[in-house]
Design a protein around this motif. Structure first.
Motif, short mmCIF file in Angstrom:
data_model
loop_
_atom_site.label_atom_id
_atom_site.label_comp_id
_atom_site.label_asym_id
_atom_site.label_seq_id
_atom_site.Cartn_x
_atom_site.Cartn_y
_atom_site.Cartn_z
N ALA A 163 -3.49 8.12 -8.20
CA ALA A 163 -3.28 7.72 -9.60
C ALA A 163 -3.05 6.21 -9.73
O ALA A 163 -2.88 5.70 -10.82
CB ALA A 163 -2.07 8.47 -10.16
N ILE A 164 -3.02 5.52 -8.60
CA ILE A 164 -2.85 4.05 -8.63
C ILE A 164 -4.24 3.42 -8.57
O ILE A 164 -4.98 3.63 -7.61
CB ILE A 164 -1.99 3.56 -7.43
CG1 ILE A 164 -0.60 4.21 -7.46
CG2 ILE A 164 -1.85 2.05 -7.44
CD1 ILE A 164 0.24 3.96 -6.21
N ASP A 165 -4.57 2.65 -9.60
CA ASP A 165 -5.91 2.07 -9.68
C ASP A 165 -5.91 0.65 -9.10
O ASP A 165 -6.12 -0.33 -9.83
CB ASP A 165 -6.35 2.09 -11.16
CG ASP A 165 -7.83 1.73 -11.30
OD1 ASP A 165 -8.54 1.71 -10.26
OD2 ASP A 165 -8.25 1.44 -12.43
N LEU A 166 -5.62 0.56 -7.82
CA LEU A 166 -5.57 -0.73 -7.12
C LEU A 166 -6.08 -0.54 -5.69
O LEU A 166 -6.01 0.58 -5.16
CB LEU A 166 -4.12 -1.24 -7.03
CG LEU A 166 -3.41 -1.66 -8.32
CD1 LEU A 166 -1.94 -1.91 -8.04
CD2 LEU A 166 -4.05 -2.90 -8.94
N PRO A 167 -6.54 -1.61 -5.04
CA PRO A 167 -7.00 -1.47 -3.64
C PRO A 167 -5.82 -1.41 -2.67
O PRO A 167 -5.60 -2.33 -1.89
CB PRO A 167 -7.86 -2.72 -3.42
CG PRO A 167 -7.28 -3.73 -4.35
CD PRO A 167 -6.75 -2.99 -5.54
N ILE A 168 -5.06 -0.34 -2.74
CA ILE A 168 -3.86 -0.22 -1.90
C ILE A 168 -4.24 0.22 -0.48
O ILE A 168 -5.33 0.73 -0.24
CB ILE A 168 -2.87 0.81 -2.49
CG1 ILE A 168 -3.54 2.19 -2.64
CG2 ILE A 168 -2.32 0.34 -3.80
CD1 ILE A 168 -2.59 3.32 -2.88
N LYS A 169 -3.29 0.02 0.44
CA LYS A 169 -3.42 0.60 1.78
C LYS A 169 -2.35 1.68 1.88
O LYS A 169 -1.28 1.55 1.26
CB LYS A 169 -3.17 -0.45 2.86
CG LYS A 169 -4.27 -1.49 2.94
CD LYS A 169 -3.97 -2.51 4.02
CE LYS A 169 -5.05 -3.57 4.07
NZ LYS A 169 -4.70 -4.71 4.91
N LEU B 63 -0.47 -4.26 -1.98
CA LEU B 63 0.51 -3.17 -1.93
C LEU B 63 0.18 -2.18 -0.82
O LEU B 63 -0.95 -1.73 -0.67
CB LEU B 63 0.54 -2.43 -3.29
CG LEU B 63 1.43 -1.19 -3.38
CD1 LEU B 63 2.91 -1.54 -3.21
CD2 LEU B 63 1.23 -0.48 -4.73
N ILE B 64 1.23 -1.83 -0.06
CA ILE B 64 1.09 -0.79 0.96
C ILE B 64 2.02 0.37 0.56
O ILE B 64 3.22 0.16 0.35
CB ILE B 64 1.45 -1.31 2.36
CG1 ILE B 64 0.45 -2.42 2.74
CG2 ILE B 64 1.41 -0.19 3.39
CD1 ILE B 64 0.78 -3.17 3.99
N ASP C 142 0.40 -3.35 9.54
CA ASP C 142 1.34 -4.47 9.54
C ASP C 142 1.79 -4.73 8.10
O ASP C 142 0.96 -5.02 7.23
CB ASP C 142 0.63 -5.71 10.12
CG ASP C 142 1.50 -6.95 10.06
OD1 ASP C 142 2.73 -6.79 9.88
OD2 ASP C 142 0.95 -8.06 10.18
N ILE C 143 3.10 -4.63 7.85
CA ILE C 143 3.58 -4.81 6.46
C ILE C 143 4.25 -6.17 6.25
O ILE C 143 4.78 -6.43 5.18
CB ILE C 143 4.56 -3.68 6.05
CG1 ILE C 143 5.79 -3.65 6.98
CG2 ILE C 143 3.87 -2.34 6.00
CD1 ILE C 143 6.93 -2.78 6.45
N SER C 144 4.25 -7.04 7.27
CA SER C 144 4.96 -8.31 7.11
C SER C 144 4.34 -9.12 5.97
O SER C 144 3.13 -9.30 5.91
CB SER C 144 4.96 -9.10 8.42
OG SER C 144 3.65 -9.38 8.80
N GLY C 145 5.22 -9.57 5.09
CA GLY C 145 4.79 -10.37 3.94
C GLY C 145 4.12 -9.58 2.83
O GLY C 145 3.67 -10.14 1.83
N LYS C 146 4.02 -8.25 2.99
CA LYS C 146 3.34 -7.42 1.98
C LYS C 146 4.37 -6.68 1.10
O LYS C 146 5.52 -6.52 1.47
CB LYS C 146 2.45 -6.37 2.67
CG LYS C 146 1.57 -6.92 3.78
CD LYS C 146 0.33 -7.55 3.21
CE LYS C 146 -0.56 -8.24 4.20
NZ LYS C 146 -0.44 -8.05 5.59
N HIS C 147 3.89 -6.21 -0.06
CA HIS C 147 4.73 -5.40 -0.94
C HIS C 147 4.65 -3.94 -0.48
O HIS C 147 3.55 -3.44 -0.25
CB HIS C 147 4.28 -5.53 -2.39
CG HIS C 147 4.31 -6.95 -2.86
ND1 HIS C 147 5.47 -7.56 -3.27
CD2 HIS C 147 3.33 -7.89 -2.94
CE1 HIS C 147 5.20 -8.82 -3.59
NE2 HIS C 147 3.92 -9.05 -3.40
#
Lengths: 309, 181
Positions: free
Chosen positions: B59-65, B40-41, B93-98
């Protein structure tokens, strides 16, 4: 769905345009060489030598000529892949009955083409001119024999590009913009066929009032594609099936599949418009209509002055 | 109120710090559950979303960028109204990412629609929207608002990123303005 046909003069950068577009669209190019290799196998030599051989019957298929076979194969490829570029082969004449086709003609002045060919093949300009003439004559003859059409006739094309002063990238941008618009238009046309709405897309926008004109400017400012009154939705019929009431929303935003109806008028008209919008959404499932109220419009105008979230 | 120093008249507090913090925590937990195992970005929209973006991403407990995007109205020679252009593009680069776009407030949705159009050209896997405030009655565009903090009406609001002529963004709560100055 899209088929681009490219007819090009020798040395006009038509081949380069086809390659560039194929990269952008991730699609195949059906050229003469491709057709000979993949469609005709053993007969490719005879077909390469003589355009007239295309009018002879394919063995084992009575009534079907090689020309029919070529058309059949190209349509099959287009239908299975969803997008395709047909380079040469009289594609524009071959597929003239298909509305999902964008026909492009690429040309350049003889002087430009002569210089390009001379440079590319390291030959003199005189030799280049003679190569160009032979090539152009062959192309013309092929289309004339197979489709009884004049390759140089402007009516065959949606867009003609002169590459004397514009690059392959610039040509591609024009083709892709046309393709996108045409696809949007086709989407609406196909909906019109499957329901009872009426297509007005060939009419040039003539805004009914300043509000509509201002709203179009706001959409332009945000780079949001729009169409003005592209459709009329019948919403009430009499006992004999004649249309009693219809609704033509002011704007359609293809990217958002959304119709917008502006209102800056009295509340009683707003109520009527709301009712019509509701009826359209009920009678034409999948159609989204929203009313832009006076306050929405004023706020958007305000944004033009003080820009913000 | 010292932070405003008389520059803007506030009628009342609409959402105080505790209410905002609790809601942001809830949204963060939902996003954490929805995007578990996915790349997730999160993209914040400058400037309004800055505080919401900052609290929500924590507050998001994930390895986000994370990244930020900004846009503005640029004068244009071919148009009297100018054009809207990206003034600060994303760097990741967000290609293919959420992708999750974080806004402060969505009213008509026109600016959000503009951003989505631009981000879609970068071929992400999908784009969803999180906004602190949403006015559903005014929403014109069909945009994917998946998460929102509070529904609002037509009143003018200030604070937690929202401004009045650039003043008031740093209020820790959301307040109603007397009227837009």
């Amino acid at each position: 769905m899209a088929i681009i046909t490219i007819s090009r003069q020798n040395g006009s950068l038509g081949d380069e345009l086809a390659q560039y577009l194929a990269g952008k669209l991730s699609c195949d190019i059906i050229s003469r060489a491709y057709a000979m290799e993949h469609f005709f196998g053993g007969e490719s030599e005879k077909l390469s030598d003589s355009a007239r051989f295309f009018l002879t019957e394919v063995p084992g298929r009575p009534g079907v000529t090689y020309k029919d076979l070529l058309t059949e194969k190209i349509i099959k490829e287009a239908d299975s892949s969803g997008k395709l570029i047909v380079l040469g082969l009289g594609g524009c004449a071959m597929l003239e009955d298909r509305e999902d086709t964008v026909n492009i003609r690429v040309l350049a002045s003889l002087d430009t083409r002569r210089k390009r060919i001379a440079r590319r093949y390291n030959i003199s300009e005189e030799e280049a001119e003679s190569t160009i003439m032979v090539g152009d004559r062959k192309h013309k003859r092929f289309v004339s024999i197979l489709f009884e059409q004049d390759l140089a006739s402007p009516e065959l094309y949606d867009l003609t590009l002169n590459t004397d002063d514009i690059s392959v990238e610039e040509c591609a941008a024009a083709v892709l913009a046309l393709l996108e618009k045409k696809n949007e238009r086709l989407k609406i046309t196909s909906q019109t066929r499957s329901d009872e709405s009426i297509d007005h897309q060939t009419v040039t926008p003539v805004f009914k009032n300043e509000t509509e004109e201002e709203f179009a400017k706001i959409l332009d400012m945000y780079g949001i594609e729009w169409m003005y009154e592209p459709k009329t939705f019948p919403i009430e019929w009499d006992a004999e099936g004649n249309i009693k009431m219809a609704f033509s929303p002011d704007f359609y935003l293809p990217k958002f599949n959304l119709y917008l109806e502006l209102t800056t008028m009295d509340q009683k008209y707003v109520t009527k418009k709301n009712k019509k919008a509701r009826m359209v959404m009920e009678l034409y499932p999948g159609t989204n209509v929203r009313i832009v109220y006076k306050k929405d419009f004023q706020e958007l105008i305000e944004r033009l002055k003080q820009f913000g979230g | 109120m010292k932070v405003l120093d008389g520059t803007v008249d506030i009628t009342k507090k609409v959402y105080d710090e505790e209410v905002i913090a609790a809601r942001v925590k809830e949204l963060g937990a939902r996003i954490t559950a929805d995007y578990k195992g996915k790349e997730l970005i999160v993209i914040g929209v400058i400037k309004g979303s800055v505080y919401f973006f900052s609290d929500l991403t924590r507050a998001i407990d994930l390895p986000i960028k994370i990244d930020m995007i900004g846009f503005g109205n640029i004068p244009d020679t071919t148009s009297r109204t100018g054009v809207v252009k990206i003034t600060k593009d994303i760097d990741i680069d967000i290609s293919g990412k959420h992708v999750l776009v974080v806004e402060d407030v969505i009213r008509t949705g026109l600016t959000t629609a503009y951003l989505i159009q631009n981000l879609e050209a970068k071929c992400p896997a999908d784009i969803e929207i999180a906004t602190m405030l949403l006015n559903p009655d005014r929403l014109l565009m069909t945009i994917p608002v998946k998460y929102y903090g509070f529904e609002i009406s037509d009143s003018w609001l200030l604070g937690y990123g929202l401004d009045s002529n650039e003043v008031g963004r740093n209020l820790p709560f959301i307040a109603q303005l007397e009227k837009k100055s």
